[in-house]
Scaffold this motif. Sequence first.
Motif, PDB file in Angstrom:
ATOM      1  N   ASN A  43       0.833  -1.201   0.000  1.00 38.23           N
ATOM      2  CA  ASN A  43       0.000   0.000   0.000  1.00 38.23           C
ATOM      3  C   ASN A  43       0.865   1.246   0.000  1.00 38.23           C
ATOM      4  OD1 ASN A  43      -2.886  -0.534   0.117  1.00 38.23           O
ATOM      5  ND2 ASN A  43      -2.430  -1.629   2.028  1.00 38.23           N
ATOM      6  N   GLN A  77       2.200  -5.186 -10.707  1.00 37.37           N
ATOM      7  CA  GLN A  77       1.053  -5.483 -11.554  1.00 37.37           C
ATOM      8  C   GLN A  77       0.094  -4.303 -11.536  1.00 37.37           C
ATOM      9  OE1 GLN A  77       0.738  -8.215 -13.377  1.00 37.37           O
ATOM     10  NE2 GLN A  77       2.555  -9.248 -12.574  1.00 37.37           N
ATOM     11  N   SER A  78      -0.844  -4.286 -12.472  1.00 38.40           N
ATOM     12  CA  SER A  78      -1.887  -3.270 -12.479  1.00 38.40           C
ATOM     13  C   SER A  78      -2.585  -3.264 -11.123  1.00 38.40           C
ATOM     14  CB  SER A  78      -2.891  -3.580 -13.586  1.00 38.40           C
ATOM     15  OG  SER A  78      -3.903  -2.603 -13.612  1.00 38.40           O
ATOM     16  N   GLY A  79      -2.733  -2.075 -10.531  1.00 38.76           N
ATOM     17  CA  GLY A  79      -3.314  -1.941  -9.197  1.00 38.76           C
ATOM     18  C   GLY A  79      -2.282  -2.015  -8.087  1.00 38.76           C
ATOM     19  N   GLY A  80      -1.049  -2.404  -8.408  1.00 38.55           N
ATOM     20  CA  GLY A  80       0.008  -2.522  -7.412  1.00 38.55           C
ATOM     21  C   GLY A  80       0.688  -1.190  -7.137  1.00 38.55           C
ATOM     22  N   TYR A  81       1.610  -1.201  -6.176  1.00 37.98           N
ATOM     23  CA  TYR A  81       2.271   0.015  -5.713  1.00 37.98           C
ATOM     24  C   TYR A  81       3.782  -0.127  -5.788  1.00 37.98           C
ATOM     25  CZ  TYR A  81      -2.337   0.789  -3.677  1.00 37.98           C
ATOM     26  OH  TYR A  81      -3.685   0.954  -3.498  1.00 37.98           O
ATOM     27  N   THR A 125       1.939   6.224 -14.039  1.00 36.04           N
ATOM     28  CA  THR A 125       1.632   5.888 -12.648  1.00 36.04           C
ATOM     29  C   THR A 125       0.779   6.996 -12.036  1.00 36.04           C
ATOM     30  OG1 THR A 125       3.583   6.969 -11.690  1.00 36.04           O
ATOM     31  CG2 THR A 125       3.838   4.662 -12.402  1.00 36.04           C
ATOM     32  N   LYS A 146       0.665   8.807  -5.059  1.00 40.70           N
ATOM     33  CA  LYS A 146      -0.106   8.544  -3.841  1.00 40.70           C
ATOM     34  C   LYS A 146       0.387   9.363  -2.650  1.00 40.70           C
ATOM     35  CE  LYS A 146      -3.193   5.756  -5.317  1.00 40.70           C
ATOM     36  NZ  LYS A 146      -4.582   6.183  -5.310  1.00 40.70           N
ATOM     37  N   GLN A 155       0.951   4.326  -7.662  1.00 39.30           N
ATOM     38  CA  GLN A 155       0.169   3.147  -7.992  1.00 39.30           C
ATOM     39  C   GLN A 155       0.200   2.943  -9.508  1.00 39.30           C
ATOM     40  OE1 GLN A 155      -4.022   3.201  -6.930  1.00 39.30           O
ATOM     41  NE2 GLN A 155      -4.062   0.962  -6.889  1.00 39.30           N
ATOM     42  N   PRO A 213      -1.887   2.023 -12.557  1.00 42.53           N
ATOM     43  CA  PRO A 213      -3.332   1.935 -12.844  1.00 42.53           C
ATOM     44  C   PRO A 213      -3.710   0.646 -13.575  1.00 42.53           C
ATOM     45  CG  PRO A 213      -2.299   3.692 -14.148  1.00 42.53           C
ATOM     46  CD  PRO A 213      -1.240   3.076 -13.303  1.00 42.53           C
TER      47      PRO A 213
END
Length: 113
Positions: free
Chosen positions: A16, A34-38, A66, A69, A111, A113
């Motif tokens: 996160n 991966q997509s959705g990863g941080y 990216t 965040k 992140q 996307p």
Amino acid sequence: GSAGLSMQKMVRGVANCPSTAADTGAFATTNQAQSGGYLEYEITYRNNSLKNLIDISIKDTVPVGTVFKNSNCQVSPAGTCTESKTGDALLWQTSGTLLPNQQGKVRFCVQIP
């Protein structure tokens, strides 16, 4: 540069943004998510000269593709450190003195996307 300041940028995958104590992966020169990863980036700055360096500014940009965040100052031996973001430009400004052989660290997290 000629002032004797060196910087090294490393990256790691995290669960996160911002990272937590559970994120124990080591920083490396490359990483993937991966997509959705941080991904969390760490910039270490060091005074390699024999002179004091005063009021250091560290600049970077959010990587293309990216979503920013958060950012923070991790270690700031020079005194205070503030971070700011304008568009995709990131800036950390220290106030005070960075003595010879001292180092500081700043981080930012994005992140995929």
